[in-house]
Design a protein around this motif. Structure first.
Motif, PDB file in Angstrom:
ATOM      1  N   ARG A   1      32.299  47.159  39.880  1.00 49.21           N
ATOM      2  CA  ARG A   1      33.199  47.609  40.949  1.00 49.21           C
ATOM      3  C   ARG A   1      32.421  48.306  42.059  1.00 49.21           C
ATOM      4  O   ARG A   1      32.766  48.197  43.226  1.00 49.21           O
ATOM      5  CB  ARG A   1      34.258  48.557  40.385  1.00 49.21           C
ATOM      6  CG  ARG A   1      35.366  47.849  39.626  1.00 49.21           C
ATOM      7  CD  ARG A   1      36.525  48.799  39.350  1.00 49.21           C
ATOM      8  NE  ARG A   1      36.141  49.905  38.502  1.00 49.21           N
ATOM      9  CZ  ARG A   1      36.256  49.927  37.182  1.00 49.21           C
ATOM     10  NH1 ARG A   1      36.704  48.873  36.537  1.00 49.21           N
ATOM     11  NH2 ARG A   1      35.902  50.996  36.487  1.00 49.21           N
TER      12      ARG A   1
ATOM     13  N   THR B   1      37.411  39.501  33.555  1.00 47.90           N
ATOM     14  CA  THR B   1      37.818  39.621  34.950  1.00 47.90           C
ATOM     15  C   THR B   1      37.535  41.046  35.404  1.00 47.90           C
ATOM     16  O   THR B   1      37.897  42.002  34.728  1.00 47.90           O
ATOM     17  CB  THR B   1      39.321  39.300  35.117  1.00 47.90           C
ATOM     18  OG1 THR B   1      39.550  37.984  34.633  1.00 47.90           O
ATOM     19  CG2 THR B   1      39.733  39.374  36.570  1.00 47.90           C
TER      20      THR B   1
ATOM     21  N   GLY C   1      39.119  41.432  40.293  1.00 43.83           N
ATOM     22  CA  GLY C   1      39.846  40.218  40.620  1.00 43.83           C
ATOM     23  C   GLY C   1      39.020  38.949  40.527  1.00 43.83           C
ATOM     24  O   GLY C   1      39.487  37.873  40.868  1.00 43.83           O
ATOM     25  N   GLU C   2      37.781  39.076  40.093  1.00 42.91           N
ATOM     26  CA  GLU C   2      36.884  37.931  39.989  1.00 42.91           C
ATOM     27  C   GLU C   2      36.632  37.596  38.524  1.00 42.91           C
ATOM     28  O   GLU C   2      36.466  38.487  37.692  1.00 42.91           O
ATOM     29  CB  GLU C   2      35.528  38.236  40.645  1.00 42.91           C
ATOM     30  CG  GLU C   2      35.607  38.525  42.116  1.00 42.91           C
ATOM     31  CD  GLU C   2      35.853  37.282  42.954  1.00 42.91           C
ATOM     32  OE1 GLU C   2      35.432  36.184  42.530  1.00 42.91           O
ATOM     33  OE2 GLU C   2      36.475  37.414  44.014  1.00 42.91           O
TER      34      GLU C   2
END
Length: 109
Positions: free
Chosen positions: A11, A98, A101-102
């Motif tokens: 992140r 995940t 969001g990837e």
């Protein structure tokens, strides 16, 4: 200094994430997995799953942190200090999760 978790590292990372998809034999989960990040060779996150239930995650420029892992069916849960990550074990032996969001794939080495 505190170790940053894999998810928190992803992140906070400004590195572009490059996913490698490669086939590898399935079977036991013990072994080394790699998530390529950046452009240079060896730039990425390495996770080693040991046969005693210990997981060691090495982050570039940060170092290694140790936790535990457990699996049930095709779900792998890795518990690190301050963080828990859940992966799906693919038929190719790779681990998918995940973050941000990837979809991220840790490729079995």
């Amino acid at each position: 200094a505190t170790m940053m978790s894999f998810s928190r590292f992803l992140r906070n990372s400004s590195l572009s994430v490059v996913l490698l998809l490669a086939g590898c034999g399935g079977g036991d989960l013990e072994g080394t997995y790699f998530l390529k990040m950046g452009e240079g060779p060896g730039e990425g996150v390495t996770m080693e799953l040991k046969d005693d239930g210990v997981a060691v995650v090495t982050l570039p420029g940060v170092g290694s942190t140790q936790g535990t892992y457990m699996s049930e069916g095709n779900t792998l849960t890795v518990i690190l200090p301050g963080d828990t990550d859940v992966y799906t074990v693919g038929e190719d032996g790779n681990l998918t999760t995940t973050a941000m969001g990837e979809t991220m794939v840790m490729v079995r080495q």
